[in-house]
Design an enzyme around this catalytic site. Sequence first.
Site, PDB file in Angstrom:
ATOM      1  N   ILE A   1       0.928  -1.214  -0.061  1.00 43.64           N
ATOM      2  CA  ILE A   1      -0.031  -0.083  -0.024  1.00 43.64           C
ATOM      3  C   ILE A   1       1.065   1.323  -0.070  1.00 43.64           C
ATOM      4  CG2 ILE A   1      -1.831   1.429   1.499  1.00 43.64           C
ATOM      5  CD1 ILE A   1      -2.879  -1.250   2.279  1.00 43.64           C
TER       6      ILE A   1
ATOM      7  N   ARG B   1     -17.109 -11.041   3.794  1.00 46.30           N
ATOM      8  CA  ARG B   1     -16.617  -9.535   4.359  1.00 46.30           C
ATOM      9  C   ARG B   1     -17.147  -8.678   3.257  1.00 46.30           C
ATOM     10  NH1 ARG B   1     -10.234 -10.450   4.568  1.00 46.30           N
ATOM     11  NH2 ARG B   1     -10.248 -11.376   6.619  1.00 46.30           N
TER      12      ARG B   1
ATOM     13  N   LYS C   1      -5.029  -5.588  16.162  1.00 43.62           N
ATOM     14  CA  LYS C   1      -5.650  -4.428  15.531  1.00 43.62           C
ATOM     15  C   LYS C   1      -6.942  -3.728  16.153  1.00 43.62           C
ATOM     16  CE  LYS C   1      -3.609  -4.074  11.397  1.00 43.62           C
ATOM     17  NZ  LYS C   1      -2.477  -3.086  10.960  1.00 43.62           N
TER      18      LYS C   1
ATOM     19  N   ARG D   1      -5.216 -17.756  14.698  1.00 41.12           N
ATOM     20  CA  ARG D   1      -5.406 -16.799  13.683  1.00 41.12           C
ATOM     21  C   ARG D   1      -5.875 -15.339  14.160  1.00 41.12           C
ATOM     22  NH1 ARG D   1      -7.301 -16.194   8.322  1.00 41.12           N
ATOM     23  NH2 ARG D   1      -8.244 -14.118   7.923  1.00 41.12           N
TER      24      ARG D   1
ATOM     25  N   TYR E   1      -5.194 -22.199  12.814  1.00 43.12           N
ATOM     26  CA  TYR E   1      -5.712 -21.375  11.569  1.00 43.12           C
ATOM     27  C   TYR E   1      -7.507 -21.425  11.771  1.00 43.12           C
ATOM     28  CZ  TYR E   1      -7.103 -19.280   7.115  1.00 43.12           C
ATOM     29  OH  TYR E   1      -7.645 -18.524   5.999  1.00 43.12           O
TER      30      TYR E   1
ATOM     31  N   TYR F   1      -1.645 -23.953   6.351  1.00 38.14           N
ATOM     32  CA  TYR F   1      -1.383 -22.979   7.561  1.00 38.14           C
ATOM     33  C   TYR F   1      -1.061 -23.473   8.820  1.00 38.14           C
ATOM     34  CZ  TYR F   1      -3.834 -19.155   4.591  1.00 38.14           C
ATOM     35  OH  TYR F   1      -4.193 -18.267   3.546  1.00 38.14           O
TER      36      TYR F   1
ATOM     37  N   LYS G   1      -4.171 -24.048  -4.790  1.00 38.55           N
ATOM     38  CA  LYS G   1      -4.605 -24.667  -3.989  1.00 38.55           C
ATOM     39  C   LYS G   1      -5.794 -23.904  -3.237  1.00 38.55           C
ATOM     40  CE  LYS G   1      -0.292 -26.628  -2.799  1.00 38.55           C
ATOM     41  NZ  LYS G   1       1.339 -26.320  -2.397  1.00 38.55           N
TER      42      LYS G   1
ATOM     43  N   GLU H   1     -10.466  -7.258   8.993  1.00 38.46           N
ATOM     44  CA  GLU H   1     -10.458  -8.476   9.957  1.00 38.46           C
ATOM     45  C   GLU H   1     -10.942  -8.379  11.454  1.00 38.46           C
ATOM     46  OE1 GLU H   1      -7.706 -11.712  10.182  1.00 38.46           O
ATOM     47  OE2 GLU H   1      -7.273 -11.810   8.153  1.00 38.46           O
TER      48      GLU H   1
ATOM     49  N   TYR I   1      -3.965 -11.317  15.142  1.00 37.78           N
ATOM     50  CA  TYR I   1      -3.822 -10.066  14.290  1.00 37.78           C
ATOM     51  C   TYR I   1      -4.932  -9.200  14.613  1.00 37.78           C
ATOM     52  CZ  TYR I   1      -3.966  -7.729  10.010  1.00 37.78           C
ATOM     53  OH  TYR I   1      -4.184  -6.756   9.032  1.00 37.78           O
TER      54      TYR I   1
END
Length: 386
Positions: free
Chosen positions: A26, A338, A186, A179, A332, A328, A248, A138, A182
């Site tokens: 970004i 979303r 945030k 998972r 996970y 993962y 995948k 998220e 994060y």
Amino acid sequence: MAARMDLDGRPIKPMTICMIGAGGFIGSHLCEKLMAETPHKVLALDVYNDKIKRLLEPDSLPWAGRIEFHRINIKHDSRLEGLVKMADLTINLAAICTPADYNTRPLDTIYSNFIDALPVVKYCSENSKRLIHFSTCEVYGKTIGSFLPKDSPLRKDPAYYVLKEDTSPCIFGSIEKQRWSYACAKQLIERLIYAEGAESGLDFTIVRPFNWIGPRMDFIPGIDGPSEGVPRVLACFSNNLLRREPLKLVDGGQSQRTFVYIKDAIEAVLLMIENPDRANGHIFNVGNPNNEVTVRQLAEMMTQVYTKVSGEPMLQSPSIDVSSKEFYGEGYDDSDKRIPDMTIINKQLGWNPKTSLWDLLESTLTYQYRTYAEAIKKSMAKPTAS
Ligand SMILES: NC(=O)c1ccc[n+]([C@@H]2O[C@H](COP(=O)([O-])OP(=O)(O)OC[C@H]3O[C@@H](n4cnc5c(N)ncnc54)[C@H](O)[C@@H]3O)[C@@H](O)[C@H]2O)c1
Ligand SMILES: O=c1ccn([C@@H]2O[C@H](COP(=O)(O)OP(=O)(O)O[C@H]3OC[C@](O)(CO)[C@H]3O)[C@@H](O)[C@H]2O)c(=O)[nH]1
């Protein structure tokens, strides 16, 4: 350059922006936009600068002198406060933000997204400097609808899945589902920034990006990143296509996402930068609700677009299913769906995304093919050590 006007018809004064994480995906697009279309100066902070090298040299570039790179790790660098003080606005993009890290490196993830952001918030607050902080979609976690029975008609009611900044709850999984380390970090930094606004008068804007994608996102494993690294889905699928391997699909590829073109999203950020009276104190969803697909549909579309831009035939079996544990590892979990509500960003900044998923994939995969196809062919032709 003609004087730029804000949304209320006032001339915009040139400003100095301290951009932390300017060397990332970004950040590189934002630096490019600021250099090409505005008179603003950027103090670009990051540990890497490969993605903005083009903007930094040579000195003859039209924006020479308006962008300065500072190789700084914000975890431990006393220069940070001075750079925040020198700027009118700080934009914090620095983070560990690839899902493969959330469950395998939860401590680094929490430190990066919460602890390391604390001094940035503090320096802005203490020095009365404006802050634009990058959070994530998220923070919404899972939708309310995902907890309804599979056949419930309410699952079709937008009230149960459209994500609104001021009313949707944040729904995460249990602690062993790492998972969510994060999203939780945030969320807490968002709450801290909001509290600094309420109690200390910090001028802040929080951005919640909804899957921004485009050129320069992440890395291609074994070419410009570690062979065993797992980037975000755009780069994973690009890598599979370039190597002519099946894509995948994690847990059947049933999760849904809305993807927005990076160039559309950067327009929204520029509006926030140049319209502080309209952006301060707000949290903004930035996404494209019209570009919703399941991950399986994304794989199918990327395969079709890649066939068109590369001229290579499609594989007989273009995708395979893998379990999330295999892909993962332990811990996970996933966001089911979303869709951003766009009311607030529309009302405050009049912003709307423009680019369809097909068009954004066409320009992105053309970039991926031109940038990586040769290097991949060479690396695959090399004999492997036995
Ligand atoms: N791309 C998206 O769709 C998306 C979605 C949701 C949230 N976000 C958020 O937007 C921000 C930027 O995301 P991005 O996609 O550009 O990721 P990115 O990984 O490409 O960029 C992050 C940059 O921050 C730098 N950085 C990390 N830790 C640092 C440190 N301690 N000191 C200095 N620099 C450091 C990295 O080197 C990297 O260049 C992140 O905060 C991320 O959580 C992005
Ligand atoms: O090879 C792959 C890679 C991923 N998937 C699945 O695709 C979905 C999307 O994955 P990804 O883009 O990697 O990440 P998320 O959307 O889950 O999370 C990001 O959203 C925003 C941000 O905060 C920062 O970018 C980040 O957390 C997902 O369902 C994967 O399982 C796949 O099937 N195959």
